[in-house]
Design an enzyme around this catalytic site. Structure first.
Site, PDB file in Angstrom:
ATOM      1  N   ARG A 242       0.858  -1.182   0.000  1.00  0.00           N
ATOM      2  CA  ARG A 242       0.000   0.000   0.000  1.00  0.00           C
ATOM      3  C   ARG A 242       0.892   1.229   0.000  1.00  0.00           C
ATOM      4  O   ARG A 242       1.946   1.244   0.640  1.00  0.00           O
ATOM      5  CB  ARG A 242      -0.921   0.020   1.235  1.00  0.00           C
ATOM      6  N   GLU A 271      -4.521   7.783  -4.637  1.00  0.00           N
ATOM      7  CA  GLU A 271      -4.707   7.232  -5.989  1.00  0.00           C
ATOM      8  C   GLU A 271      -6.044   7.698  -6.556  1.00  0.00           C
ATOM      9  O   GLU A 271      -7.037   7.686  -5.827  1.00  0.00           O
ATOM     10  CB  GLU A 271      -4.638   5.703  -5.944  1.00  0.00           C
ATOM     11  N   HIS A 289      -0.918   0.868 -10.026  1.00  0.00           N
ATOM     12  CA  HIS A 289      -1.613  -0.105  -9.169  1.00  0.00           C
ATOM     13  C   HIS A 289      -2.173  -1.259 -10.004  1.00  0.00           C
ATOM     14  O   HIS A 289      -3.382  -1.492 -10.068  1.00  0.00           O
ATOM     15  CB  HIS A 289      -2.726   0.570  -8.366  1.00  0.00           C
TER      16      HIS A 289
END
Length: 335
Positions: A242, A271, A289
């Site tokens: 993360r 994000e 991601h």
């Protein structure tokens, strides 16, 4: 008897939707962008089940707007976007999708490691832009010098499914494998020839440090300025965990001032993300991601989401229930 209603906050692979449509009345948010908060709060008013992405914050406000909600199935292995404690108090089940994305995420960790160590992105740009042709030099002994991977030391922080899968790949490169986790895993140590190390020792000894921990109070900004300074100047940091596990400001400073050699990042503190200072650096490789972004992994996640909801509907404990304490509050099922 009418079917229970499920709302899915993003288009997931068709295999999962088809499974759900046999048992549920299904509605899907089909816009590419994440669902606006106000629309999410409106949609949950009359749903029995909710399928969410990491980008949605599922908290007390959502639960208060959803009197019929009995289960939240997160389309991810992590669930830091959900207030699990509040869900449990309200008798709401929370599930995730572990296992099915393990190999895809481990593959990406190694892809980032290799791309950063061997300057693959810089080499691609150099070739694609025509700069190589402009230079008029076929080969130069000092161009794009990177770091050896084979036989080096990898330190894996977080030694669950994904961390162990990364270690298995490291064995193929004959690497010395160090790991840190909250608990030692003697059987796994033997199987993978891995050594447990306290965190600070791991950082000092590793040529490559890979983050594979969940985000919680203990891991928030775990990699800060102090710890970045512990790493070798030739070390490379990889994050597939993360974004908030790393203090981004400290990382930028480390990359600029040469405390470490480079970084490969798939996750960010916010994000979607853009940081001109970070993105202008040529010793960092960036992906948006995509740790689980393979056809197989995403379909597996969709199936597991559906299996969790179908099991719950049938009065069974969902296969990947996160908050087992909820079993004391409410039995599974939409009764």
């Amino acid at each position: 008897m009418s079917k229970p209603r499920v709302f899915i906050t993003r288009e997931i692979p068709e295999v999962g939707i088809e499974m759900l449509e046999k048992e549920f009345e299904v509605e899907v948010w089909e816009d590419e962008r994440e669902i606006p908060r106000e629309i999410l709060l409106e949609k949950v008013k009359d749903v029995d089940a909710l399928v969410t992405m990491l980008s949605e914050r599922i908290d007390r406000e959502v639960f208060e707007r959803a009197p019929r909600l009995r289960i939240v199935a997160n389309y991810a292995v992590g669930y830091d976007n959900i207030d699990v404690e509040e869900a449990t108090k309200r008798g709401i089940y929370v599930t995730n999708t572990p296992g099915v994305l393990t190999d895809a995420t481990a593959d990406l960790a190694f892809a980032l490691l290799l791309a950063t160590a061997r300057h693959l992105v810089k080499g691609d740009k150099f070739t694609r832009s025509g700069e190589w042709k402009k230079r008029g030099v076929a080969w130069h002994p000092k161009w794009f010098l990177g770091y050896d991977v084979y036989g080096k030391t990898i330190g894996i922080i977080g030694f669950g499914r994904i961390g162990q899968a990364i270690a298995k790949r490291a064995r193929g490169f004959d690497m010395r494998i160090l790991y840190y986790s909250r608990t030692r895993k003697p059987e796994v140590e033997k199987e993978l020839n891995a050594e447990f190390k306290p965190l600070d020792e791991l950082l000092r000894e590793s040529d490559f440090v890979v983050l594979a921990v969940p985000l919680n109070k203990e891991t928030y900004h775990m990699i800060n300025e102090e710890r970045l300074k512990m790493m070798k100047r030739t070390a490379i940091l990889i994050n597939v965990a993360r974004g908030k596990v790393i203090d981004t400001k400290a990382l930028i400073k480390a990359l600029k001032e040469g405390w470490i050699a480079g970084a490969g990042l798939d996750v960010y503190e916010e994000e979607p993300y853009y940081n001109e200072e970070l993105f202008s650096l040529d010793n960092v490789v960036l992906t948006p991601h995509i740790g689980s972004a393979t056809f197989g992994a995403r379909e597996g996640m969709a199936k597991l989401v559906a299996e969790n909801l179908i099991a719950f509907k049938r009065g069974e404990v969902p296969p990947t229930l996160v908050n087992r304490e909820v079993l004391k509050v409410r039995k599974p099922g939409f009764q």
